[in-house]
Design an enzyme around this catalytic site. Sequence first.
Site, PDB file in Angstrom:
ATOM      1  N   CYS A 143       0.842  -1.193   0.000  1.00 42.74           N
ATOM      2  CA  CYS A 143       0.000   0.000   0.000  1.00 42.74           C
ATOM      3  C   CYS A 143       0.885   1.253   0.000  1.00 42.74           C
ATOM      4  O   CYS A 143       1.993   1.249   0.530  1.00 42.74           O
ATOM      5  CB  CYS A 143      -0.908   0.011   1.238  1.00 42.74           C
ATOM      6  SG  CYS A 143      -2.081   1.395   1.251  1.00 42.74           S
TER       7      CYS A 143
ATOM      8  N   ASP B  72       0.430   3.784   1.697  1.00 37.74           N
ATOM      9  CA  ASP B  72       0.394   4.379   3.041  1.00 37.74           C
ATOM     10  C   ASP B  72       1.811   4.676   3.557  1.00 37.74           C
ATOM     11  O   ASP B  72       2.684   3.815   3.537  1.00 37.74           O
ATOM     12  CB  ASP B  72      -0.320   3.403   3.994  1.00 37.74           C
ATOM     13  CG  ASP B  72      -0.684   4.062   5.312  1.00 37.74           C
ATOM     14  OD1 ASP B  72       0.214   4.593   5.996  1.00 37.74           O
ATOM     15  OD2 ASP B  72      -1.875   4.051   5.667  1.00 37.74           O
TER      16      ASP B  72
ATOM     17  N   ARG C 100       2.975   4.871   6.334  1.00 39.26           N
ATOM     18  CA  ARG C 100       3.421   4.141   7.533  1.00 39.26           C
ATOM     19  C   ARG C 100       3.925   2.743   7.229  1.00 39.26           C
ATOM     20  O   ARG C 100       4.263   1.989   8.143  1.00 39.26           O
ATOM     21  CB  ARG C 100       2.267   4.078   8.541  1.00 39.26           C
ATOM     22  CG  ARG C 100       1.823   5.447   9.020  1.00 39.26           C
ATOM     23  CD  ARG C 100       0.470   5.381   9.681  1.00 39.26           C
ATOM     24  NE  ARG C 100      -0.577   4.970   8.752  1.00 39.26           N
ATOM     25  CZ  ARG C 100      -1.860   4.771   9.096  1.00 39.26           C
ATOM     26  NH1 ARG C 100      -2.222   4.938  10.342  1.00 39.26           N
ATOM     27  NH2 ARG C 100      -2.744   4.400   8.183  1.00 39.26           N
TER      28      ARG C 100
ATOM     29  N   HIS D 103      -2.064  -4.019   5.055  1.00 39.42           N
ATOM     30  CA  HIS D 103      -1.792  -3.576   6.435  1.00 39.42           C
ATOM     31  C   HIS D 103      -3.093  -3.265   7.153  1.00 39.42           C
ATOM     32  O   HIS D 103      -4.047  -2.751   6.540  1.00 39.42           O
ATOM     33  CB  HIS D 103      -0.862  -2.353   6.440  1.00 39.42           C
ATOM     34  CG  HIS D 103      -1.463  -1.111   5.870  1.00 39.42           C
ATOM     35  ND1 HIS D 103      -1.951  -0.092   6.660  1.00 39.42           N
ATOM     36  CD2 HIS D 103      -1.695  -0.727   4.599  1.00 39.42           C
ATOM     37  CE1 HIS D 103      -2.433   0.862   5.889  1.00 39.42           C
ATOM     38  NE2 HIS D 103      -2.299   0.503   4.637  1.00 39.42           N
TER      39      HIS D 103
ATOM     40  N   CYS E 169      -5.816   0.093   7.123  1.00 39.74           N
ATOM     41  CA  CYS E 169      -5.705   0.610   5.752  1.00 39.74           C
ATOM     42  C   CYS E 169      -6.925   1.478   5.416  1.00 39.74           C
ATOM     43  O   CYS E 169      -8.063   0.996   5.408  1.00 39.74           O
ATOM     44  CB  CYS E 169      -5.598  -0.547   4.760  1.00 39.74           C
ATOM     45  SG  CYS E 169      -5.390  -0.012   3.050  1.00 39.74           S
TER      46      CYS E 169
END
Length: 201
Positions: A41, A43, A45, A97, A100
């Site tokens: 992803c 993302d 993080r 994750h 998400c």
Amino acid sequence: MTLDDLLDRNRQWADARRARDPEFFSRLARGQRPRLLWIGCSDSRVPAEEILGCGPGDLFVHRNVANIVAYNDINIASVVQYATVNLGIADIVVCGHYGCGGIRAACAETLPDGYLGDWLNIAGWAKRTVDQALAREGRSVAGEEYHQRVVEENVRLQIEHLSHLGLIRRQRAERPDSLRLHGWVYDISTGLVKIVAPGDT
Ligand code: CO
């Protein structure tokens, strides 16, 4: 943090790296032999190299919203082709994750407007699979547990999509056992990776 701060950090990083290993950059400039293809992803993080303790040259990476493998996405198809055919990578990891935002949006009553909704519609199939499984089990699951089940199911679904790509099917037909597709989920709250689909799929 300004962009100038970030560029300062870049110079410090390069200096420190060279100080530790003077040949580091000249070695990388000669070519790459990454250990695996990471499909994760976008993302912020979930930085693939960092969470696996890797650095430049170690991983071939493709990231998009909700780590989706769409059959008509020539972007991911060309990444998979270059990774497997040109670089000879044998292990492909699809890593979702928990927490998400893309999966949360895919599970909401209404999809987001615009491109995001079109894209996340693909992950909607994972939600439907989970809903059907829960109906069969006669269970009702909500909140974080429900979200986590859809995140895990989305990883399995994208591995299935990957295995159906013509490129993957052809390579497996020509060289059985040449490719392993792994499903992982990263837990932002612990920093740990969980296996949801072993690499024999
Ligand atoms: Co995400």
